[in-house]
Design an enzyme around this catalytic site. Structure first.
Site, short mmCIF file in Angstrom:
data_model
loop_
_atom_site.label_atom_id
_atom_site.label_comp_id
_atom_site.label_asym_id
_atom_site.label_seq_id
_atom_site.Cartn_x
_atom_site.Cartn_y
_atom_site.Cartn_z
N GLY A 141 -5.73 9.50 7.10
CA GLY A 141 -4.48 8.63 7.02
C GLY A 141 -4.72 7.42 6.14
N GLN A 195 -3.15 -0.72 2.17
CA GLN A 195 -4.47 -0.25 1.87
C GLN A 195 -4.54 0.03 0.57
OE1 GLN A 195 -5.16 2.55 5.30
NE2 GLN A 195 -7.11 1.67 5.26
N CYS A 217 -12.05 3.95 8.92
CA CYS A 217 -11.00 3.38 7.92
C CYS A 217 -11.30 3.33 7.04
CB CYS A 217 -10.42 1.88 8.85
SG CYS A 217 -9.01 1.12 7.67
N LEU A 218 -10.55 3.47 6.05
CA LEU A 218 -10.71 3.75 4.45
C LEU A 218 -11.25 2.14 4.15
CD1 LEU A 218 -8.53 6.64 2.84
CD2 LEU A 218 -11.11 6.65 3.51
N HIS A 263 -3.11 3.59 14.43
CA HIS A 263 -4.16 3.15 13.53
C HIS A 263 -3.46 2.69 12.21
CE1 HIS A 263 -8.11 2.72 11.35
NE2 HIS A 263 -7.27 2.70 10.36
N GLU A 264 -2.74 3.75 11.71
CA GLU A 264 -1.83 3.43 10.67
C GLU A 264 -0.69 2.42 10.95
OE1 GLU A 264 -3.41 4.09 7.91
OE2 GLU A 264 -4.75 5.54 8.74
N HIS A 293 -1.71 -0.97 10.76
CA HIS A 293 -2.00 -1.72 9.26
C HIS A 293 -0.52 -2.40 8.85
CE1 HIS A 293 -5.86 -0.53 7.84
NE2 HIS A 293 -5.81 0.46 8.27
ZN LIG Z 1 -7.04 1.96 8.41
#
Ligand SMILES: [Zn+2]
Length: 169
Positions: free
Chosen positions: A45, A50, A92-93, A134-135, A138
């Site tokens: 995701g 991000q 997480c990226l 999670h997304e 953000h």
């Molecule tokens: Zn993340």
């Protein structure tokens, strides 16, 4: 086209993202670029903040490219209902290399718009539910370490500070 992924503690990761109002070609290109960026980084995701865009968009594919039905862009998502609980490893990226246990709801009902502005509802469980929550965090300026215990959070942030100092972050 791949976009640059911003890492914690970039200030944009703590901003509340703005709703999308224009469903135009620019949005379609941006969403395609988000998918390219997510797949290139082997993520499940990716949220717009991000990649330095404070707008309410995230893309996901919990099959990691194996099932095209799971390739979804959610625009202006709203969590309608959550139920149950799951506890599992999450990454997480914007925190490359960190995987930690995070407790989340096990079922999620989310309403969102697609790239044409059409409304949809999606019911999901387990990994997909985890990914959506999670997304969606953000978009509200929340990162996953805020879902961890204060001790775990401070350990991770200390490790990152050290990596920054060493020029490795
Ligand atoms: Zn993340």
């Amino acid at each position: 086209m791949r976009l640059e992924i911003v890492k914690y503690p970039a200030p944009i990761l703590f901003e509340k993202a703005k709703p999308v109002t224009e469903f135009d070609g620019k949005l379609k290109t941006f969403v395609e670029n988000m998918f390219d960026t997510m797949y290139a980084a082997s993520g499940l995701g990716l949220a717009a903040p991000q990649v330095n865009e404070s707008t309410r968009i995230f893309v996901m594919d919990c099959s990691a490219g194996k099932d095209s039905n799971q390739r979804i862009a959610l625009i202006n998502p709203q969590i309608i209902e959550v139920a149950g609980e799951q506890n599992g490893d999450e990454g997480c990226l914007s925190f490359p290399g960190f995987f930690e246990k995070v407790s989340r709801a096990n079922q999620v009902l989310v309403q969102y718009q697609d790239i044409d502005g059409k409304e949809h509802r999606l019911e999901s469980v387990q990994l997909t539910a985890r990914c959506i929550l999670h997304e969606n965090d953000h978009l509200d300026g929340k990162v996953f370490i805020e879902r961890m215990s204060p001790i775990k959070r401070s350990i991770i942030s200390r490790k990152i500070k050290k990596l920054v100092k060493q020029g490795e972050w």
